[in-house]
Write a protein that holds these residues in place. Structure first.
Motif, PDB file in Angstrom:
ATOM      1  N   HIS A   1       8.436  -5.219  -7.198  1.00  0.00           N
ATOM      2  CA  HIS A   1       7.867  -6.565  -7.275  1.00  0.00           C
ATOM      3  C   HIS A   1       8.592  -7.413  -8.320  1.00  0.00           C
ATOM      4  O   HIS A   1       8.734  -8.633  -8.141  1.00  0.00           O
ATOM      5  CB  HIS A   1       6.369  -6.475  -7.569  1.00  0.00           C
ATOM      6  CG  HIS A   1       5.588  -5.857  -6.447  1.00  0.00           C
ATOM      7  ND1 HIS A   1       4.252  -5.557  -6.536  1.00  0.00           N
ATOM      8  CD2 HIS A   1       5.970  -5.480  -5.192  1.00  0.00           C
ATOM      9  CE1 HIS A   1       3.835  -5.027  -5.396  1.00  0.00           C
ATOM     10  NE2 HIS A   1       4.866  -4.963  -4.572  1.00  0.00           N
TER      11      HIS A   1
ATOM     12  N   SER B   1       1.527  -8.561  -8.716  1.00  0.00           N
ATOM     13  CA  SER B   1       0.990  -7.498  -7.861  1.00  0.00           C
ATOM     14  C   SER B   1      -0.509  -7.664  -7.701  1.00  0.00           C
ATOM     15  O   SER B   1      -1.183  -8.262  -8.546  1.00  0.00           O
ATOM     16  CB  SER B   1       1.277  -6.116  -8.470  1.00  0.00           C
ATOM     17  OG  SER B   1       2.657  -5.893  -8.623  1.00  0.00           O
TER      18      SER B   1
ATOM     19  N   THR C   1       3.003   2.048   1.351  1.00  0.00           N
ATOM     20  CA  THR C   1       3.829   1.267   2.279  1.00  0.00           C
ATOM     21  C   THR C   1       5.254   1.811   2.249  1.00  0.00           C
ATOM     22  O   THR C   1       5.690   2.405   1.269  1.00  0.00           O
ATOM     23  CB  THR C   1       3.830  -0.224   1.890  1.00  0.00           C
ATOM     24  OG1 THR C   1       4.195  -0.358   0.518  1.00  0.00           O
ATOM     25  CG2 THR C   1       2.458  -0.829   2.113  1.00  0.00           C
TER      26      THR C   1
ATOM     27  N   SER D   1      -3.379  -4.354   9.564  1.00  0.00           N
ATOM     28  CA  SER D   1      -2.248  -3.445   9.387  1.00  0.00           C
ATOM     29  C   SER D   1      -2.449  -2.235  10.285  1.00  0.00           C
ATOM     30  O   SER D   1      -3.483  -2.094  10.942  1.00  0.00           O
ATOM     31  CB  SER D   1      -2.107  -3.030   7.917  1.00  0.00           C
ATOM     32  OG  SER D   1      -3.308  -2.446   7.437  1.00  0.00           O
TER      33      SER D   1
ATOM     34  N   ARG E   1       0.222  -4.555  -3.286  1.00  0.00           N
ATOM     35  CA  ARG E   1       1.128  -5.451  -2.570  1.00  0.00           C
ATOM     36  C   ARG E   1       1.647  -6.560  -3.484  1.00  0.00           C
ATOM     37  O   ARG E   1       1.061  -6.869  -4.523  1.00  0.00           O
ATOM     38  CB  ARG E   1       0.449  -6.049  -1.339  1.00  0.00           C
ATOM     39  CG  ARG E   1      -0.800  -6.846  -1.625  1.00  0.00           C
ATOM     40  CD  ARG E   1      -1.389  -7.477  -0.383  1.00  0.00           C
ATOM     41  NE  ARG E   1      -0.531  -8.519   0.158  1.00  0.00           N
ATOM     42  CZ  ARG E   1      -0.974  -9.525   0.920  1.00  0.00           C
ATOM     43  NH1 ARG E   1      -2.270  -9.598   1.232  1.00  0.00           N
ATOM     44  NH2 ARG E   1      -0.152 -10.440   1.371  1.00  0.00           N
TER      45      ARG E   1
END
Length: 501
Positions: free
Chosen positions: A87, A116, A186, A161, A36
């Motif tokens: 990112h 990240s 994702t 989530s 993420r």
């Protein structure tokens, strides 16, 4: 991984009702990680400092550093290069324009790597399941049913989530789960078209429909994009017409509303268990909680899947509606209206008397019901059930969408009793007039057995939705908010055990 429970598989609640606890439990897996975006401290100044330090690396150092990152992490993610590139693009605005054009591809990806982090989506808990028929029943043996199960996954920082599992229910009601992938991914986030009138109505509910918002909306077409809104906000920011404080608050609220309505697209070739819906908007920054999915039949017979869930930003909640036909592409929209309060929203699987119908719990204590001509707007509710039994005296709520049977609408409920124990009960609503409760269990259908009491939140059994399979009700449920299990009960026996109203 799915393991067996070493306990007796049935619990007798009364002489007339036998609940069959299945042998399967669904294990959380801390090796399933997403990569993420990490905005260090949320501070643009810090981001610029980090990027400046990366710029100072000699080009001869950049490639070996990037190669090391790719070698160490590529086997843990399906598309690491693309993730790092995404990112990098999120922080590119912090780089001077003259420097952006001089960056090598290796530098771009390395910058992405420094912004990240890996996140183990289900390292803390995996719980609160709901279950629906799979949209693709191709190749399934006659009498069996392929299913999709949604679950709430919780990781570091208690961020929730949405994840999925799939499998087959046999004609006899036995479940076989498909092995989950070791990868998770994702989706691509898409910005949808917004409708000016609906946007205005929601802003009014938020208390943001002031002269600033009206000015911006008048500049927008009836259908507008996220970019259109961004441009109008920038134009007003460059040439202010209202007090600065008033403008800034309105800009923030309009952007938050826009960010809360979006679309998601997964790769079709990725396994269902690889798909994770992780918080996207600021309204969801604290988590996506307790999705209640239902297979909904439209007036024309078309089937669509709706799910209600709670978006949490760490302080307040916002009820959301998620829509999909295939579990590849999802649309997320805010729910609106005076009756959209609190949690526990569960949609009926079809319209009744040409209206959408939803269960709710506006007051935090009682079961309510709502009717609406629009699935997105709900203005009024009425109480249909209040706590009566000792095991539910603190509060009650629904445990997922009602299930249509020949006896009536079967609704699983939850009740909270002494020492905050959660049990699962059931009521029966009239098919034609679901405001009428025509039957209810006086004792719990499921309560935590001794070995189910230990977990993240002790003494809890809970579900977000069950499924009818022939004459049985299949109930996935979570044990103390840490691990899901499966139970089933014959529908006729359940109805016969109810006290009739």
């Amino acid at each position: 991984m799915h393991r067996s429970k070493n306990e007796q598989h049935s619990e007798t609640i009364s002489t007339a009702l036998n609940v069959d606890r299945k042998s399967q439990t669904i294990e959380r897996d801390s090796t399933r990680v997403i990569c993420r975006f990490l905005m260090h401290g949320g501070d643009p100044a810090r981001a610029k400092s980090i990027i400046n330090r990366i710029f100072k690396l000699d080009q001869s150092e950049v490639k070996p550093l990037l190669d090391h990152v790719l070698e160490e992490f590529s086997d843990r993610h399906l598309n690491l290069r693309q993730i790092l590139d995404n990112h990098y693009r999120l922080v590119r605005n912090y780089i001077p324009v003259e420097d952006v054009t001089c960056l090598s591809r290796e530098q771009e990806l390395l910058i992405g790597a420094y912004f990240s982090m890996e996140y183990a989506i289900e390292s803390a808990a995996l719980f609160n399941p709901s279950i629906v028929p799979h949209p693709d029943q191709t190749g399934v043996e006659k009498g069996s049913l392929r299913f999709i199960m949604s679950l709430r996954a919780v990781g570091e920082g208690h961020i929730s989530s949405m994840v999925f599992r799939s499998g087959i229910i046999s004609r006899e009601g036995e479940l076989t789960f498909d092995p989950p992938s070791s990868y998770v991914d994702t989706p691509e986030v898409l910005n949808p078209v917004y409708y000016r009138h609906l946007f205005y109505v929601k802003l009014r509910e938020m208390g943001t429909c002031n002269s600033v918002a009206e000015y911006i909306l008048e500049k927008l077409p009836k259908e507008f994009s996220r970019e259109d809104l961004k441009n109008e906000i920038k134009a007003l920011s460059d040439e202010p017409k209202f007090p600065e404080k008033e403008q800034l608050k309105c800009f923030k609220d309009m952007q938050r509303l826009a960010d809360s309505n979006y679309e998601l697209n997964f790769h079709e070739d990725h396994d269902l268990s690889e798909r994770v819906i992780f918080p996207v908007s600021e309204e969801e920054s604290g988590g996506i909680e307790d999705a209640r999915f239902v297979q909904f039949r439209k007036d024309n017979g078309e089937l669509v899947y709706y799910g209600t869930y709670t978006a949490y930003d760490g302080k307040t909640i916002m009820p959301q509606l998620i829509e999909t036909y295939d579990f590849n592409h999802f649309k997320i929209n805010t729910l609106n209206g005076n009756a959209i309060k609190n949690k526990n929203l569960a949609l009926f699987p079809r319209k009744i008397n040409d209206q959408y119908v939803m269960l709710s719990r506006q007051d935090g204590e009682n079961n309510h019901i709502m009717f609406s001509d629009s699935i997105y707007f709900w203005q009024h509710s009425e109480i249909i059930q209040e706590p009566m039994e000792p095991w539910e005296l603190i509060q009650i709520g629904n445990c997922g969408s009602p299930i249509e049977t020949e006896y009536g609408w079967l609704v699983l409920t939850h009740g909270v009793g002494p020492i905050r124990t959660y049990s699962i009960g059931a009521i029966l609503l009239d098919l034609e007039d679901p405001t009428k409760v025509i039957g209810r269990l006086e004792d719990p259908l499921l309560r935590a057995m001794e070995e189910e009491r230990i977990g993240y939140v002790p003494n809890v059994v809970y579900t977000c939705g069950a499924l009818r399979h022939y004459d049985r009700l299949i109930i996935p449920y979570s044990m103390s908010d840490v691990q899901p299990a499966i139970a089933s009960v014959k529908i006729k026996e359940l109805v016969d055990a109810m006290k009739k109203s």
